[in-house]
Design an enzyme around this catalytic site. Structure first.
Site, PDB file in Angstrom:
ATOM      1  N   TYR A 133      38.184 -19.241  19.115  1.00 47.00           N
ATOM      2  CA  TYR A 133      37.476 -18.641  17.952  1.00 47.00           C
ATOM      3  C   TYR A 133      36.112 -19.043  17.690  1.00 47.00           C
ATOM      4  O   TYR A 133      35.361 -18.135  17.252  1.00 47.00           O
ATOM      5  CB  TYR A 133      38.307 -19.233  16.795  1.00 47.00           C
ATOM      6  CG  TYR A 133      39.504 -18.316  16.342  1.00 47.00           C
ATOM      7  CD1 TYR A 133      39.398 -17.248  15.529  1.00 47.00           C
ATOM      8  CD2 TYR A 133      40.772 -18.665  16.918  1.00 47.00           C
ATOM      9  CE1 TYR A 133      40.480 -16.308  15.709  1.00 47.00           C
ATOM     10  CE2 TYR A 133      41.719 -17.756  16.950  1.00 47.00           C
ATOM     11  CZ  TYR A 133      41.655 -16.465  16.009  1.00 47.00           C
ATOM     12  OH  TYR A 133      42.619 -15.712  15.839  1.00 47.00           O
ATOM     13  N   HIS A 159      42.633  -9.433   6.720  1.00 42.00           N
ATOM     14  CA  HIS A 159      43.228 -10.519   7.813  1.00 42.00           C
ATOM     15  C   HIS A 159      42.345 -11.549   7.797  1.00 42.00           C
ATOM     16  O   HIS A 159      42.263 -12.441   8.816  1.00 42.00           O
ATOM     17  CB  HIS A 159      42.993  -9.753   9.215  1.00 42.00           C
ATOM     18  CG  HIS A 159      44.260  -8.684   9.358  1.00 42.00           C
ATOM     19  ND1 HIS A 159      43.922  -7.421  10.142  1.00 42.00           N
ATOM     20  CD2 HIS A 159      45.436  -8.398   8.699  1.00 42.00           C
ATOM     21  CE1 HIS A 159      44.931  -6.642  10.038  1.00 42.00           C
ATOM     22  NE2 HIS A 159      45.906  -7.180   9.327  1.00 42.00           N
ATOM     23  N   CYS A 169      40.701 -34.373   3.265  1.00 41.74           N
ATOM     24  CA  CYS A 169      41.904 -35.250   3.476  1.00 41.74           C
ATOM     25  C   CYS A 169      41.940 -35.770   4.961  1.00 41.74           C
ATOM     26  O   CYS A 169      42.760 -36.333   5.396  1.00 41.74           O
ATOM     27  CB  CYS A 169      43.235 -34.382   3.287  1.00 41.74           C
ATOM     28  SG  CYS A 169      43.584 -33.285   4.334  1.00 41.74           S
ATOM     29  N   SER A 203      43.124   3.701  13.911  1.00 37.08           N
ATOM     30  CA  SER A 203      44.265   4.432  14.262  1.00 37.08           C
ATOM     31  C   SER A 203      45.303   4.305  13.297  1.00 37.08           C
ATOM     32  O   SER A 203      46.478   5.156  13.396  1.00 37.08           O
ATOM     33  CB  SER A 203      44.628   4.460  15.794  1.00 37.08           C
ATOM     34  OG  SER A 203      45.113   2.959  15.882  1.00 37.08           O
ATOM     35  N   ASN A 234      36.931   9.373  12.448  1.00 34.68           N
ATOM     36  CA  ASN A 234      36.962   8.777  13.649  1.00 34.68           C
ATOM     37  C   ASN A 234      36.435   9.503  14.843  1.00 34.68           C
ATOM     38  O   ASN A 234      36.379  10.787  14.524  1.00 34.68           O
ATOM     39  CB  ASN A 234      38.613   8.591  13.918  1.00 34.68           C
ATOM     40  CG  ASN A 234      38.793   7.217  14.608  1.00 34.68           C
ATOM     41  OD1 ASN A 234      38.430   6.181  14.146  1.00 34.68           O
ATOM     42  ND2 ASN A 234      39.769   7.390  15.695  1.00 34.68           N
ATOM     43  N   PRO A 235      35.745   8.802  15.725  1.00 37.54           N
ATOM     44  CA  PRO A 235      35.409   9.657  16.705  1.00 37.54           C
ATOM     45  C   PRO A 235      36.253  10.487  17.562  1.00 37.54           C
ATOM     46  O   PRO A 235      35.612  11.677  17.785  1.00 37.54           O
ATOM     47  CB  PRO A 235      34.780   8.495  17.981  1.00 37.54           C
ATOM     48  CG  PRO A 235      34.567   7.201  17.077  1.00 37.54           C
ATOM     49  CD  PRO A 235      35.879   7.444  16.121  1.00 37.54           C
ATOM     50  N   ASP A 236      37.484  10.117  17.685  1.00 33.53           N
ATOM     51  CA  ASP A 236      38.499  11.207  18.529  1.00 33.53           C
ATOM     52  C   ASP A 236      39.549  11.121  17.478  1.00 33.53           C
ATOM     53  O   ASP A 236      39.922  10.505  16.874  1.00 33.53           O
ATOM     54  CB  ASP A 236      38.600  10.646  19.706  1.00 33.53           C
ATOM     55  CG  ASP A 236      37.648  10.444  20.582  1.00 33.53           C
ATOM     56  OD1 ASP A 236      36.790  11.526  20.897  1.00 33.53           O
ATOM     57  OD2 ASP A 236      37.224   9.216  20.882  1.00 33.53           O
TER      58      ASP A 236
END
EC number: 2.3.1.286
Length: 243
Positions: free
Chosen positions: A67, A119, A149, A188, A212-214
């Protein structure tokens, strides 16, 4: 596509309630690497095997190294035209909600306030024991400790196998069912719960728009499918909305 774009623009101009959902495609235009990376591995580990509670419990230093690597990559990225266009759309629409599946924090950096980070965020940390949580942009040690803590801190993201933050899904569903227009941008929408959002919006009478591009596997579900870079399409959609 120009005719459809003008129709969507006209609808946005008269709308009072808009919900937008964004995915990795929006961040990709800022140079944010995809979750899997170029070769699908990070130090011979599949990232999706590290983004798990059990992986953190067994190997916290390894997960934190992963991360911190992601944080370093994202730190050099800046919001793009799509991020700024959505922040402007928020200012133009009386009731607006932006739901993002991205954890890079770029929507907030661009000025979005009515924002639901489903998220979580790479820039938040929280204690594994107490309720301490904060935003942290500075570099972190290999095993950061809670200042309250002393227990281990963890990334403030939702891992595989974890539920969303309490209340997030409830608010999201409530707003989608009230939306007049639902925008799906750079995603998607194949992963739950976001996969159900376009149909939910449609079932409750919203005009649904994919940017979306596609084409995606669910493009046929939408009333309008605008194919192009999110930054370019959204910039055109918001031009003149406040006239």
């Amino acid at each position: 596509m120009q005719a459809e774009l003008e129709m969507v623009k006209a609808l946005l101009g008269g709308s009072k309630r808009v919900v937008a959902l964004t995915g990795a495609g929006v961040s990709a235009e800022s140079g944010v690497p995809t979750f899997r990376g170029r070769d699908g591995l990070w130090r011979n580990h599949r990232p999706e095997d590290l983004a798990r509670p059990d992986a953190f419990k067994a190997h916290p230093e390894l997960v934190w190294e992963f991360y911190n690597w992601r944080r370093e990559l994202v730190a050099g990225c800046k919001p793009n035209a799509a991020h700024y266009a959505l922040a402007e759309l928020e200012r133009q629409v009386p009731n607006f909600l932006l739901i993002t599946q991205n954890v890079d924090g770029l929507h907030a950096e661009a000025g979005s306030v009515k924002l639901m980070e489903m998220h979580g965020s790479l820039w938040r940390v929280r204690c594994t024991k107490c309720t301490h949580a904060r935003e942290e942009r500075d570099p972190l040690p290999p095993l950061p400790e809670c200042p309250v803590c002393g227990h281990l801190l963890r990334p403030g993201v939702v891992w595989f196998g974890e539920p969303l933050v309490p209340g997030v899904l409830k608010v999201t569903i409530d707003q989608i069912t009230k939306a007049e227009i639902f925008l799906s941008i750079g995603t998607s929408s194949l992963v739950q719960p976001a996969a159900s959002f376009p149909q939910l919006a449609k079932d409750h009478g919203a005009v649904t728009v994919e940017i979306n591009p596609d084409p995606t596997p669910i493009s046929g579900l939408f009333d309008f499918a605008l194919h192009g870079k999110a930054g370019e399409v959204l910039s055109e959609l918001i031009t003149g909305l406040d006239d």
